[in-house]
Design a protein around this motif. Structure first.
Motif, PDB file in Angstrom:
ATOM      1  N   SER A 135       0.827  -1.214   0.000  1.00 56.90           N
ATOM      2  CA  SER A 135       0.000   0.000   0.000  1.00 56.90           C
ATOM      3  C   SER A 135       0.859   1.261   0.000  1.00 56.90           C
ATOM      4  CB  SER A 135      -0.952   0.003   1.195  1.00 56.90           C
ATOM      5  OG  SER A 135      -0.243   0.195   2.397  1.00 56.90           O
ATOM      6  N   LEU A 136       2.027   1.187   0.642  1.00 52.05           N
ATOM      7  CA  LEU A 136       2.922   2.341   0.665  1.00 52.05           C
ATOM      8  C   LEU A 136       3.451   2.643  -0.736  1.00 52.05           C
ATOM      9  CD1 LEU A 136       4.088   4.283   2.801  1.00 52.05           C
ATOM     10  CD2 LEU A 136       6.057   2.804   2.953  1.00 52.05           C
ATOM     11  N   PHE A 137       3.827   1.604  -1.474  1.00 47.90           N
ATOM     12  CA  PHE A 137       4.306   1.815  -2.845  1.00 47.90           C
ATOM     13  C   PHE A 137       3.176   2.275  -3.777  1.00 47.90           C
ATOM     14  CE2 PHE A 137       8.111  -0.790  -1.810  1.00 47.90           C
ATOM     15  CZ  PHE A 137       9.072   0.083  -2.296  1.00 47.90           C
ATOM     16  N   GLN A 138       1.941   1.830  -3.519  1.00 49.18           N
ATOM     17  CA  GLN A 138       0.830   2.209  -4.391  1.00 49.18           C
ATOM     18  C   GLN A 138       0.302   3.606  -4.086  1.00 49.18           C
ATOM     19  OE1 GLN A 138      -2.049  -0.857  -3.840  1.00 49.18           O
ATOM     20  NE2 GLN A 138      -1.024  -2.300  -5.236  1.00 49.18           N
ATOM     21  N   ASN A 139       0.188   3.948  -2.810  1.00 43.66           N
ATOM     22  CA  ASN A 139      -0.510   5.178  -2.422  1.00 43.66           C
ATOM     23  C   ASN A 139       0.395   6.379  -2.188  1.00 43.66           C
ATOM     24  OD1 ASN A 139      -2.852   3.667  -2.474  1.00 43.66           O
ATOM     25  ND2 ASN A 139      -2.724   3.176  -0.291  1.00 43.66           N
ATOM     26  N   ALA A 140       1.669   6.159  -1.941  1.00 46.62           N
ATOM     27  CA  ALA A 140       2.549   7.274  -1.593  1.00 46.62           C
ATOM     28  C   ALA A 140       3.643   7.440  -2.636  1.00 46.62           C
ATOM     29  CB  ALA A 140       3.174   7.038  -0.221  1.00 46.62           C
ATOM     30  N   ASN A 141       3.952   8.673  -2.928  1.00 43.91           N
ATOM     31  CA  ASN A 141       5.059   8.986  -3.819  1.00 43.91           C
ATOM     32  C   ASN A 141       6.328   9.006  -2.959  1.00 43.91           C
ATOM     33  OD1 ASN A 141       6.846   9.952  -5.681  1.00 43.91           O
ATOM     34  ND2 ASN A 141       5.720  11.843  -6.129  1.00 43.91           N
ATOM     35  N   LEU A 142       7.012   7.883  -2.902  1.00 43.48           N
ATOM     36  CA  LEU A 142       8.154   7.757  -1.995  1.00 43.48           C
ATOM     37  C   LEU A 142       9.376   8.525  -2.481  1.00 43.48           C
ATOM     38  CD1 LEU A 142       7.902   4.019  -0.911  1.00 43.48           C
ATOM     39  CD2 LEU A 142       7.169   6.069   0.299  1.00 43.48           C
ATOM     40  N   ILE A 143       9.440   8.838  -3.761  1.00 48.17           N
ATOM     41  CA  ILE A 143      10.565   9.649  -4.240  1.00 48.17           C
ATOM     42  C   ILE A 143      10.413  11.070  -3.712  1.00 48.17           C
ATOM     43  CG2 ILE A 143      11.683  10.592  -6.297  1.00 48.17           C
ATOM     44  CD1 ILE A 143      10.801   8.004  -7.739  1.00 48.17           C
ATOM     45  N   ARG A 144       9.202  11.588  -3.797  1.00 48.42           N
ATOM     46  CA  ARG A 144       8.949  12.947  -3.306  1.00 48.42           C
ATOM     47  C   ARG A 144       8.937  12.999  -1.779  1.00 48.42           C
ATOM     48  NH1 ARG A 144       3.494  16.244  -3.547  1.00 48.42           N
ATOM     49  NH2 ARG A 144       4.302  18.303  -3.091  1.00 48.42           N
ATOM     50  N   GLY A 145       8.403  11.963  -1.150  1.00 43.08           N
ATOM     51  CA  GLY A 145       8.242  11.977   0.302  1.00 43.08           C
ATOM     52  C   GLY A 145       9.277  11.175   1.047  1.00 43.08           C
ATOM     53  N   ARG A 146      10.459  11.003   0.456  1.00 44.14           N
ATOM     54  CA  ARG A 146      11.475  10.189   1.131  1.00 44.14           C
ATOM     55  C   ARG A 146      11.961  10.831   2.424  1.00 44.14           C
ATOM     56  NH1 ARG A 146      14.319  11.866  -3.667  1.00 44.14           N
ATOM     57  NH2 ARG A 146      15.921  13.403  -3.126  1.00 44.14           N
ATOM     58  N   GLY A 147      12.007  12.163   2.471  1.00 44.67           N
ATOM     59  CA  GLY A 147      12.393  12.846   3.713  1.00 44.67           C
ATOM     60  C   GLY A 147      11.388  12.598   4.821  1.00 44.67           C
ATOM     61  N   LEU A 148      10.105  12.658   4.463  1.00 46.15           N
ATOM     62  CA  LEU A 148       9.053  12.378   5.447  1.00 46.15           C
ATOM     63  C   LEU A 148       9.130  10.941   5.938  1.00 46.15           C
ATOM     64  CD1 LEU A 148       6.025  14.106   3.696  1.00 46.15           C
ATOM     65  CD2 LEU A 148       7.292  14.935   5.670  1.00 46.15           C
ATOM     66  N   LEU A 149       9.385  10.025   5.002  1.00 43.66           N
ATOM     67  CA  LEU A 149       9.475   8.604   5.353  1.00 43.66           C
ATOM     68  C   LEU A 149      10.617   8.359   6.333  1.00 43.66           C
ATOM     69  CD1 LEU A 149       8.637   5.606   4.783  1.00 43.66           C
ATOM     70  CD2 LEU A 149      10.401   5.637   3.028  1.00 43.66           C
ATOM     71  N   ILE A 150      11.787   8.909   6.021  1.00 39.82           N
ATOM     72  CA  ILE A 150      12.964   8.692   6.876  1.00 39.82           C
ATOM     73  C   ILE A 150      12.759   9.338   8.237  1.00 39.82           C
ATOM     74  CG2 ILE A 150      15.438   9.087   7.076  1.00 39.82           C
ATOM     75  CD1 ILE A 150      14.462   7.040   4.886  1.00 39.82           C
ATOM     76  N   LYS A 151      12.197  10.541   8.254  1.00 37.83           N
ATOM     77  CA  LYS A 151      11.941  11.227   9.527  1.00 37.83           C
ATOM     78  C   LYS A 151      10.977  10.419  10.383  1.00 37.83           C
ATOM     79  CE  LYS A 151      10.228  15.625  11.297  1.00 37.83           C
ATOM     80  NZ  LYS A 151       9.669  16.934  10.928  1.00 37.83           N
ATOM     81  N   SER A 152       9.932   9.894   9.757  1.00 36.64           N
ATOM     82  CA  SER A 152       8.950   9.100  10.490  1.00 36.64           C
ATOM     83  C   SER A 152       9.557   7.793  10.997  1.00 36.64           C
ATOM     84  CB  SER A 152       7.758   8.831   9.588  1.00 36.64           C
ATOM     85  OG  SER A 152       6.768   8.158  10.282  1.00 36.64           O
ATOM     86  N   LEU A 153      10.399   7.160  10.178  1.00 36.20           N
ATOM     87  CA  LEU A 153      11.051   5.921  10.608  1.00 36.20           C
ATOM     88  C   LEU A 153      11.991   6.158  11.779  1.00 36.20           C
ATOM     89  CD1 LEU A 153      11.871   4.158   7.229  1.00 36.20           C
ATOM     90  CD2 LEU A 153      10.399   3.303   9.038  1.00 36.20           C
ATOM     91  N   LEU A 154      12.800   7.221  11.700  1.00 35.25           N
ATOM     92  CA  LEU A 154      13.734   7.508  12.793  1.00 35.25           C
ATOM     93  C   LEU A 154      12.989   7.847  14.080  1.00 35.25           C
ATOM     94  CD1 LEU A 154      16.540   9.512  10.972  1.00 35.25           C
ATOM     95  CD2 LEU A 154      16.697   7.225  11.933  1.00 35.25           C
ATOM     96  N   ASN A 155      11.941   8.659  13.966  1.00 35.36           N
ATOM     97  CA  ASN A 155      11.161   9.001  15.159  1.00 35.36           C
ATOM     98  C   ASN A 155      10.482   7.768  15.747  1.00 35.36           C
ATOM     99  OD1 ASN A 155      11.852  11.677  15.034  1.00 35.36           O
ATOM    100  ND2 ASN A 155      10.014  12.297  13.931  1.00 35.36           N
ATOM    101  N   GLY A 156       9.986   6.892  14.870  1.00 40.62           N
ATOM    102  CA  GLY A 156       9.359   5.662  15.349  1.00 40.62           C
ATOM    103  C   GLY A 156      10.347   4.740  16.037  1.00 40.62           C
ATOM    104  N   ALA A 157      11.565   4.645  15.471  1.00 37.60           N
ATOM    105  CA  ALA A 157      12.585   3.780  16.079  1.00 37.60           C
ATOM    106  C   ALA A 157      13.044   4.330  17.428  1.00 37.60           C
ATOM    107  CB  ALA A 157      13.779   3.641  15.136  1.00 37.60           C
ATOM    108  N   ILE A 158      13.099   5.646  17.555  1.00 36.11           N
ATOM    109  CA  ILE A 158      13.501   6.250  18.828  1.00 36.11           C
ATOM    110  C   ILE A 158      12.399   6.087  19.867  1.00 36.11           C
ATOM    111  CG2 ILE A 158      13.977   8.469  19.958  1.00 36.11           C
ATOM    112  CD1 ILE A 158      15.454   9.262  17.362  1.00 36.11           C
ATOM    113  N   SER A 159      11.149   6.299  19.447  1.00 33.35           N
ATOM    114  CA  SER A 159      10.057   6.250  20.417  1.00 33.35           C
ATOM    115  C   SER A 159       9.699   4.819  20.839  1.00 33.35           C
ATOM    116  CB  SER A 159       8.822   6.952  19.856  1.00 33.35           C
ATOM    117  OG  SER A 159       8.353   6.265  18.723  1.00 33.35           O
ATOM    118  N   SER A 160       9.839   3.860  19.918  1.00 33.94           N
ATOM    119  CA  SER A 160       9.531   2.475  20.282  1.00 33.94           C
ATOM    120  C   SER A 160      10.619   1.550  19.746  1.00 33.94           C
ATOM    121  CB  SER A 160       8.166   2.070  19.739  1.00 33.94           C
ATOM    122  OG  SER A 160       8.138   2.240  18.346  1.00 33.94           O
ATOM    123  N   PRO A 161      11.671   1.343  20.527  1.00 32.17           N
ATOM    124  CA  PRO A 161      12.779   0.498  20.071  1.00 32.17           C
ATOM    125  C   PRO A 161      12.391  -0.969  19.877  1.00 32.17           C
ATOM    126  CG  PRO A 161      13.349   1.644  22.123  1.00 32.17           C
ATOM    127  CD  PRO A 161      11.925   1.942  21.814  1.00 32.17           C
TER     128      PRO A 161
END
Length: 195
Positions: A135-161
């Motif tokens: 669904s992420l590959f179908q619904n989201a433009n990951l090339i344009r939103g790669r900064g958002l994706l990485i920021k969300s992943l890092l915040n998620g990894a910090i908040s819930s290891p």
């Protein structure tokens, strides 16, 4: 008997002297003018007070502004309601002035992209990783939103290891298709460790 008389008179004198002591004999000659002192202090601290007043005004203005920022969470039902109200207002205003601008369209698409990425990452777990990647590959433009994706992943990894291994699996799959995302994750992680 005379001793008793003296005692009574002493007690009368002490009572009268204590009542006299309670009353001030004369008004004090120097009474500081509080207004004058406050005015002098204000004149000395004009720069400091102006800065504080400006900060307070800015904080009040920030509080009074509506929270239409990207980071504010709005439940989906309420968001749909707000979008319908905005569409109705735009239809009313479109008849008067055309307010549909490319900037507004770009902002709305950016907000929907951020919502889809954040929602997908919030729902990640071991059982849902495969359908969410699709669904992420179908619904989201990951090339344009790669900064958002990485920021969300890092915040998620910090908040819930505990879910860090799931985030790693997600970025590993994304890295096979889009190596820019993996590179961006590595650079941002290194910068975060340097801080």
């Amino acid at each position: 008997k005379q001793n008793n008389k003296y005692r009574k008179s002493d007690s009368i004198n002490t009572n009268s002297s204590s009542s006299l002591m309670d009353k001030p004999l004369a008004a004090s000659r120097y009474q500081p003018d509080d207004n004058n002192n406050q005015h002098k202090n204000n004149m000395n601290n004009v720069g400091v007070d102006d800065k504080q007043v400006q900060k307070q005004r800015q904080q009040q203005q920030k509080r009074q502004q509506p929270r239409e920022q990207v980071g504010a969470y709005i439940p989906p039902a309420k968001r749909r309601l707000l979008e319908q109200q905005q569409k109705e207002q735009q239809e009313d205003s479109d008849s008067q002035i055309n307010k549909v601008t490319p900037i507004n369209i770009q902002r709305q698409t950016w907000e929907t992209l951020q919502r889809t990425i954040n929602g997908t990452i919030n729902r990640l777990n071991v059982t849902t990783i495969k359908p969410l990647i699709h669904s992420l590959f179908q619904n989201a433009n990951l090339i344009r939103g790669r900064g958002l994706l990485i920021k969300s992943l890092l915040n998620g990894a910090i908040s819930s290891p505990n879910y860090a291994h799931i985030y790693v699996a997600l970025i590993a799959v994304i890295n096979t298709k889009l190596p820019e995302c993996g590179e961006l994750l590595v650079t941002r992680a290194i910068l975060a460790f340097r801080r």
